[in-house]
Design a protein around this motif. Structure first.
Motif, mmCIF file in Angstrom:
data_model
loop_
_atom_site.group_PDB
_atom_site.id
_atom_site.type_symbol
_atom_site.label_atom_id
_atom_site.label_comp_id
_atom_site.label_asym_id
_atom_site.label_seq_id
_atom_site.Cartn_x
_atom_site.Cartn_y
_atom_site.Cartn_z
ATOM 1 N N ASN A 106 10.265 2.993 -9.181
ATOM 2 C CA ASN A 106 11.386 2.045 -9.209
ATOM 3 C C ASN A 106 12.044 1.910 -7.839
ATOM 4 O OD1 ASN A 106 11.215 1.173 -11.869
ATOM 5 N ND2 ASN A 106 12.346 2.947 -12.612
ATOM 6 N N ASP A 107 11.771 2.856 -6.947
ATOM 7 C CA ASP A 107 12.331 2.844 -5.595
ATOM 8 C C ASP A 107 11.411 2.127 -4.604
ATOM 9 O OD1 ASP A 107 14.196 3.442 -3.625
ATOM 10 O OD2 ASP A 107 13.442 5.464 -3.287
ATOM 11 N N THR A 108 10.367 1.464 -5.112
ATOM 12 C CA THR A 108 9.445 0.724 -4.248
ATOM 13 C C THR A 108 9.669 -0.775 -4.389
ATOM 14 O OG1 THR A 108 7.684 0.442 -5.883
ATOM 15 C CG2 THR A 108 7.655 2.504 -4.593
ATOM 16 N N LYS A 109 9.010 -1.526 -3.518
ATOM 17 C CA LYS A 109 9.015 -2.987 -3.611
ATOM 18 C C LYS A 109 7.711 -3.491 -4.232
ATOM 19 C CE LYS A 109 11.887 -3.238 0.463
ATOM 20 N NZ LYS A 109 11.908 -3.454 1.897
ATOM 21 N N LEU A 110 6.946 -2.571 -4.834
ATOM 22 C CA LEU A 110 5.685 -2.954 -5.454
ATOM 23 C C LEU A 110 5.930 -3.908 -6.613
ATOM 24 C CD1 LEU A 110 3.957 0.563 -5.639
ATOM 25 C CD2 LEU A 110 3.473 -1.279 -4.014
ATOM 26 N N PRO A 111 4.990 -4.817 -6.876
ATOM 27 C CA PRO A 111 5.130 -5.688 -8.047
ATOM 28 C C PRO A 111 5.229 -4.846 -9.320
ATOM 29 C CG PRO A 111 3.308 -6.408 -6.650
ATOM 30 C CD PRO A 111 3.772 -5.090 -6.114
ATOM 31 N N GLN A 112 5.975 -5.333 -10.280
ATOM 32 C CA GLN A 112 6.187 -4.592 -11.521
ATOM 33 C C GLN A 112 4.858 -4.225 -12.187
ATOM 34 O OE1 GLN A 112 9.268 -3.483 -12.663
ATOM 35 N NE2 GLN A 112 7.947 -2.242 -13.963
ATOM 36 N N GLU A 113 3.897 -5.127 -12.171
ATOM 37 C CA GLU A 113 2.596 -4.841 -12.786
ATOM 38 C C GLU A 113 1.915 -3.648 -12.101
ATOM 39 O OE1 GLU A 113 -1.809 -6.774 -13.503
ATOM 40 O OE2 GLU A 113 -0.207 -8.080 -12.809
ATOM 41 N N THR A 114 1.999 -3.582 -10.800
ATOM 42 C CA THR A 114 1.404 -2.464 -10.058
ATOM 43 C C THR A 114 2.121 -1.167 -10.392
ATOM 44 O OG1 THR A 114 0.772 -3.959 -8.260
ATOM 45 C CG2 THR A 114 0.826 -1.593 -7.752
ATOM 46 N N ARG A 115 3.449 -1.220 -10.457
ATOM 47 C CA ARG A 115 4.225 -0.022 -10.824
ATOM 48 C C ARG A 115 3.843 0.456 -12.217
ATOM 49 N NH1 ARG A 115 10.271 -1.688 -9.782
ATOM 50 N NH2 ARG A 115 9.469 -3.724 -9.283
ATOM 51 N N ASP A 116 3.750 -0.473 -13.154
ATOM 52 C CA ASP A 116 3.388 -0.107 -14.529
ATOM 53 C C ASP A 116 2.000 0.507 -14.592
ATOM 54 O OD1 ASP A 116 5.832 -1.117 -15.352
ATOM 55 O OD2 ASP A 116 4.991 -3.014 -16.107
ATOM 56 N N THR B 69 -9.135 8.652 -11.514
ATOM 57 C CA THR B 69 -10.030 7.602 -11.019
ATOM 58 C C THR B 69 -9.305 6.267 -10.979
ATOM 59 O OG1 THR B 69 -11.945 8.774 -11.907
ATOM 60 C CG2 THR B 69 -12.236 6.429 -11.414
ATOM 61 N N LYS B 70 -8.540 5.956 -12.031
ATOM 62 C CA LYS B 70 -7.794 4.696 -12.061
ATOM 63 C C LYS B 70 -6.724 4.671 -10.981
ATOM 64 C CE LYS B 70 -8.523 3.551 -16.896
ATOM 65 N NZ LYS B 70 -7.909 3.359 -18.205
ATOM 66 N N VAL B 71 -6.055 5.809 -10.750
ATOM 67 C CA VAL B 71 -5.041 5.868 -9.697
ATOM 68 C C VAL B 71 -5.692 5.579 -8.352
ATOM 69 C CG1 VAL B 71 -3.426 7.363 -8.458
ATOM 70 C CG2 VAL B 71 -3.548 7.475 -10.942
ATOM 71 N N LYS B 72 -6.809 6.220 -8.073
ATOM 72 C CA LYS B 72 -7.499 6.021 -6.795
ATOM 73 C C LYS B 72 -7.985 4.584 -6.646
ATOM 74 C CE LYS B 72 -8.830 10.819 -6.511
ATOM 75 N NZ LYS B 72 -9.903 11.785 -6.703
ATOM 76 N N GLU B 73 -8.498 4.009 -7.722
ATOM 77 C CA GLU B 73 -8.949 2.618 -7.668
ATOM 78 C C GLU B 73 -7.777 1.682 -7.379
ATOM 79 O OE1 GLU B 73 -10.884 1.919 -11.401
ATOM 80 O OE2 GLU B 73 -12.687 3.030 -10.817
ATOM 81 N N LEU B 74 -6.674 1.880 -8.067
ATOM 82 C CA LEU B 74 -5.499 1.041 -7.858
ATOM 83 C C LEU B 74 -4.956 1.220 -6.446
ATOM 84 C CD1 LEU B 74 -3.459 -0.961 -8.937
ATOM 85 C CD2 LEU B 74 -2.234 0.933 -9.990
ATOM 86 N N TYR B 75 -4.873 2.470 -5.999
ATOM 87 C CA TYR B 75 -4.392 2.747 -4.651
ATOM 88 C C TYR B 75 -5.298 2.069 -3.620
ATOM 89 C CZ TYR B 75 -2.365 5.449 -0.797
ATOM 90 O OH TYR B 75 -1.741 5.822 0.364
ATOM 91 N N GLY B 76 -6.591 2.050 -3.886
ATOM 92 C CA GLY B 76 -7.536 1.412 -2.988
ATOM 93 C C GLY B 76 -7.363 -0.092 -2.888
ATOM 94 N N THR B 77 -6.777 -0.716 -3.909
ATOM 95 C CA THR B 77 -6.562 -2.165 -3.882
ATOM 96 C C THR B 77 -5.231 -2.541 -3.232
ATOM 97 O OG1 THR B 77 -5.476 -2.268 -6.052
ATOM 98 C CG2 THR B 77 -7.893 -2.453 -6.017
ATOM 99 N N MET B 78 -4.390 -1.555 -2.983
ATOM 100 C CA MET B 78 -3.074 -1.835 -2.407
ATOM 101 C C MET B 78 -3.197 -2.116 -0.912
ATOM 102 S SD MET B 78 -0.974 1.129 -4.457
ATOM 103 C CE MET B 78 0.513 1.017 -3.484
ATOM 104 N N SER B 79 -2.328 -2.973 -0.406
ATOM 105 C CA SER B 79 -2.311 -3.280 1.028
ATOM 106 C C SER B 79 -1.745 -2.085 1.792
ATOM 107 C CB SER B 79 -1.444 -4.513 1.292
ATOM 108 O OG SER B 79 -0.076 -4.198 1.084
ATOM 109 N N PRO B 80 -1.999 -2.008 3.094
ATOM 110 C CA PRO B 80 -1.411 -0.920 3.891
ATOM 111 C C PRO B 80 0.115 -0.871 3.776
ATOM 112 C CG PRO B 80 -3.128 -1.999 5.157
ATOM 113 C CD PRO B 80 -2.916 -2.817 3.892
ATOM 114 N N GLU B 81 0.753 -2.029 3.687
ATOM 115 C CA GLU B 81 2.215 -2.070 3.557
ATOM 116 C C GLU B 81 2.668 -1.496 2.221
ATOM 117 O OE1 GLU B 81 0.363 -4.873 4.325
ATOM 118 O OE2 GLU B 81 0.758 -4.829 6.486
ATOM 119 N N GLN B 82 1.930 -1.799 1.161
ATOM 120 C CA GLN B 82 2.264 -1.267 -0.162
ATOM 121 C C GLN B 82 2.067 0.244 -0.210
ATOM 122 O OE1 GLN B 82 -0.376 -3.834 -2.432
ATOM 123 N NE2 GLN B 82 1.401 -4.891 -3.327
ATOM 124 N N ARG B 83 1.005 0.730 0.414
ATOM 125 C CA ARG B 83 0.771 2.174 0.468
ATOM 126 C C ARG B 83 1.892 2.871 1.224
ATOM 127 N NH1 ARG B 83 -5.673 2.820 1.798
ATOM 128 N NH2 ARG B 83 -6.420 1.598 0.051
#
Length: 112
Positions: free
Chosen positions: A55-65, A79-93
């Motif tokens: 909730n302290d991020t600017k990530l889209p709600q869908e990504t947070r969920d 595995t799902k966490v790593k896959e999702l993290y891999g799709t995030m932009s450098p700014e989102q990470r």
């Protein structure tokens, strides 16, 4: 032949590196985000920290969920966490790592 094998090894190492997350530590304990261990679940989820951090991020709600479900739901999956993290932009990470810091975690540091 040797060059081809070297290239393949380098490519595989690059793919593995891209799919990893980061180490978050607090109070002398640290776990990689997406670790499936019970101790990581206790630290990030049962404490309520993961919900506060997301909730302290600017990530889209869908990504947070999706991150929350992959990390803290009964059917959690590293595995799902790593896959999702891999799709995030450098700014989102960076935003996610900074949210962990703002909530009392050290990043990629584990005291002896």
């Amino acid at each position: 032949m040797r060059t081809g094998i070297t290239w393949m090894i380098a490519a595989l190492l690059g793919l593995v590196g891209c799919s990893s997350t980061f180490l978050a530590s607090k109070d002398g304990k640290g776990y990689h985000i997406g670790s499936g261990s019970d101790a990581a679940f206790e630290m990030f989820c049962k404490s309520g920290d993961m919900a506060r951090i997301l909730n302290d991020t600017k990530l889209p709600q869908e990504t947070r969920d999706r991150l929350f479900r992959a990390t803290c739901a009964e059917e959690r999956s590293g595995t799902k966490v790593k896959e999702l993290y891999g799709t995030m932009s450098p700014e989102q990470r960076k935003d996610l790592r900074q949210a962990f810091r703002r909530n009392g975690y050290d990043i990629n540091y584990l005291p002896c």
